[in-house]
Design a protein around this motif. Structure first.
Motif, PDB file in Angstrom:
ATOM      1  N   ILE A 107       0.861  -1.178   0.000  1.00  0.00           N
ATOM      2  CA  ILE A 107       0.000   0.000   0.000  1.00  0.00           C
ATOM      3  C   ILE A 107       0.903   1.236   0.000  1.00  0.00           C
ATOM      4  CG2 ILE A 107      -1.802   1.256   1.241  1.00  0.00           C
ATOM      5  CD1 ILE A 107      -2.608  -1.482   2.485  1.00  0.00           C
ATOM      6  N   VAL A 108       0.799   2.033  -1.072  1.00  0.00           N
ATOM      7  CA  VAL A 108       1.692   3.173  -1.265  1.00  0.00           C
ATOM      8  C   VAL A 108       0.892   4.431  -1.609  1.00  0.00           C
ATOM      9  CG1 VAL A 108       3.606   1.700  -2.031  1.00  0.00           C
ATOM     10  CG2 VAL A 108       2.021   2.629  -3.724  1.00  0.00           C
ATOM     11  N   GLY A 109       1.601   5.535  -1.795  1.00  0.00           N
ATOM     12  CA  GLY A 109       0.973   6.797  -2.176  1.00  0.00           C
ATOM     13  C   GLY A 109       0.486   6.766  -3.616  1.00  0.00           C
ATOM     14  N   ASP A 110      -0.353   7.729  -3.954  1.00  0.00           N
ATOM     15  CA  ASP A 110      -0.944   7.781  -5.292  1.00  0.00           C
ATOM     16  C   ASP A 110       0.116   7.847  -6.393  1.00  0.00           C
ATOM     17  OD1 ASP A 110      -3.485   7.706  -4.183  1.00  0.00           O
ATOM     18  OD2 ASP A 110      -3.687   9.893  -4.155  1.00  0.00           O
ATOM     19  N   ASP A 111       1.176   8.601  -6.177  1.00  0.00           N
ATOM     20  CA  ASP A 111       2.213   8.752  -7.202  1.00  0.00           C
ATOM     21  C   ASP A 111       3.078   7.515  -7.374  1.00  0.00           C
ATOM     22  OD1 ASP A 111       1.828  11.486  -8.086  1.00  0.00           O
ATOM     23  OD2 ASP A 111       2.386  12.035  -6.044  1.00  0.00           O
ATOM     24  N   GLU A 112       3.074   6.639  -6.398  1.00  0.00           N
ATOM     25  CA  GLU A 112       3.922   5.448  -6.443  1.00  0.00           C
ATOM     26  C   GLU A 112       3.203   4.227  -6.999  1.00  0.00           C
ATOM     27  OE1 GLU A 112       6.171   4.934  -2.603  1.00  0.00           O
ATOM     28  OE2 GLU A 112       4.606   6.358  -2.003  1.00  0.00           O
ATOM     29  N   LYS A 119       2.103  -2.553  -6.403  1.00  0.00           N
ATOM     30  CA  LYS A 119       1.972  -1.415  -5.493  1.00  0.00           C
ATOM     31  C   LYS A 119       0.635  -0.754  -5.773  1.00  0.00           C
ATOM     32  CE  LYS A 119       6.897  -0.623  -5.040  1.00  0.00           C
ATOM     33  NZ  LYS A 119       7.961   0.363  -5.013  1.00  0.00           N
ATOM     34  N   ILE A 120      -0.215  -0.727  -4.745  1.00  0.00           N
ATOM     35  CA  ILE A 120      -1.550  -0.153  -4.922  1.00  0.00           C
ATOM     36  C   ILE A 120      -1.670   1.147  -4.140  1.00  0.00           C
ATOM     37  CG2 ILE A 120      -2.696  -2.326  -5.473  1.00  0.00           C
ATOM     38  CD1 ILE A 120      -3.661  -2.425  -2.531  1.00  0.00           C
ATOM     39  N   SER A 121      -2.425   2.067  -4.699  1.00  0.00           N
ATOM     40  CA  SER A 121      -2.620   3.379  -4.104  1.00  0.00           C
ATOM     41  C   SER A 121      -3.443   3.288  -2.820  1.00  0.00           C
ATOM     42  CB  SER A 121      -3.333   4.282  -5.103  1.00  0.00           C
ATOM     43  OG  SER A 121      -3.792   5.461  -4.474  1.00  0.00           O
ATOM     44  N   ILE A 122      -3.060   4.106  -1.862  1.00  0.00           N
ATOM     45  CA  ILE A 122      -3.787   4.185  -0.589  1.00  0.00           C
ATOM     46  C   ILE A 122      -5.243   4.581  -0.821  1.00  0.00           C
ATOM     47  CG2 ILE A 122      -3.060   6.588  -0.201  1.00  0.00           C
ATOM     48  CD1 ILE A 122      -3.487   4.023   2.585  1.00  0.00           C
ATOM     49  N   SER A 123      -5.520   5.270  -1.926  1.00  0.00           N
ATOM     50  CA  SER A 123      -6.888   5.708  -2.195  1.00  0.00           C
ATOM     51  C   SER A 123      -7.679   4.716  -3.053  1.00  0.00           C
ATOM     52  CB  SER A 123      -6.883   7.091  -2.857  1.00  0.00           C
ATOM     53  OG  SER A 123      -6.142   7.059  -4.052  1.00  0.00           O
ATOM     54  N   SER A 124      -7.073   3.581  -3.419  1.00  0.00           N
ATOM     55  CA  SER A 124      -7.789   2.580  -4.215  1.00  0.00           C
ATOM     56  C   SER A 124      -8.815   1.856  -3.345  1.00  0.00           C
ATOM     57  CB  SER A 124      -6.805   1.574  -4.808  1.00  0.00           C
ATOM     58  OG  SER A 124      -6.242   0.771  -3.789  1.00  0.00           O
TER      59      SER A 124
END
Length: 158
Positions: A107-112, A119-124
């Motif tokens: 779980i990573v930041g949107d840009d990552e 690597k999935i966005s924290i906002s997904s």
């Protein structure tokens, strides 16, 4: 001003991109504009228009990266103490309850976010469903095809 969560690696990648834009792309665009200007009439100069458009993109991206890095909350997953809970930066092993498929995501930041690198966005939707869950918990994810259930098999901080 709200903080933008980034992993240590993600922040380093943004720094590298910013450095490249400032030291390689910006000078190349300035040179292209100079060369296009030397050709004379700017009103019908496609090279000049393209170079100015590229300059706008490069300068906009520099401003965006500087803002993100300036307001970043850098999190090193190795230093997380979440007692086995899914949090930002954690790597989560999941098993699809319906078919038994096992997948691993960080779980990573949107840009990552990069699904090829798992690597999935924290906002997904899947990350939002996982936050706060422990090993053994079931996460229900609203997917386009309906609700999917995943069992959290393991949570790692690597």
């Amino acid at each position: 001003m709200s903080k933008i969560p980034l992993t240590f690696i993600g922040a380093e990648l943004l720094r590298q991109e910013l450095h490249h834009l400032k030291t390689v792309e910006r000078p190349a665009v300035i040179n292209a504009i100079s060369e296009a200007r030397a050709q004379g009439d700017l009103s019908e100069n496609a090279e000049y228009d393209a170079a100015k458009e590229r300059q706008g993109f490069v300068e906009g991206r520099i401003v965006e990266l500087e803002f993100k890095l300036g307001s970043a909350q850098i999190i090193d997953p190795k230093n997380i103490s979440a007692d086995g809970r899914c949090v930002f930066g954690s790597t989560v092993v999941l098993e699809d309850v319906n078919n038994g498929d096992v997948v691993t995501y960080q779980i990573v930041g949107d840009d990552e976010a990069n699904i090829r690198e798992r690597k999935i966005s924290i906002s997904s939707p899947i990350a939002r469903a996982l936050i706060g869950k422990y090993s053994g918990d079931i996460a229900e994810v609203q997917a386009p095809g309906g609700v999917r259930e995943y069992e959290v098999v393991d949570v790692q901080y690597i």
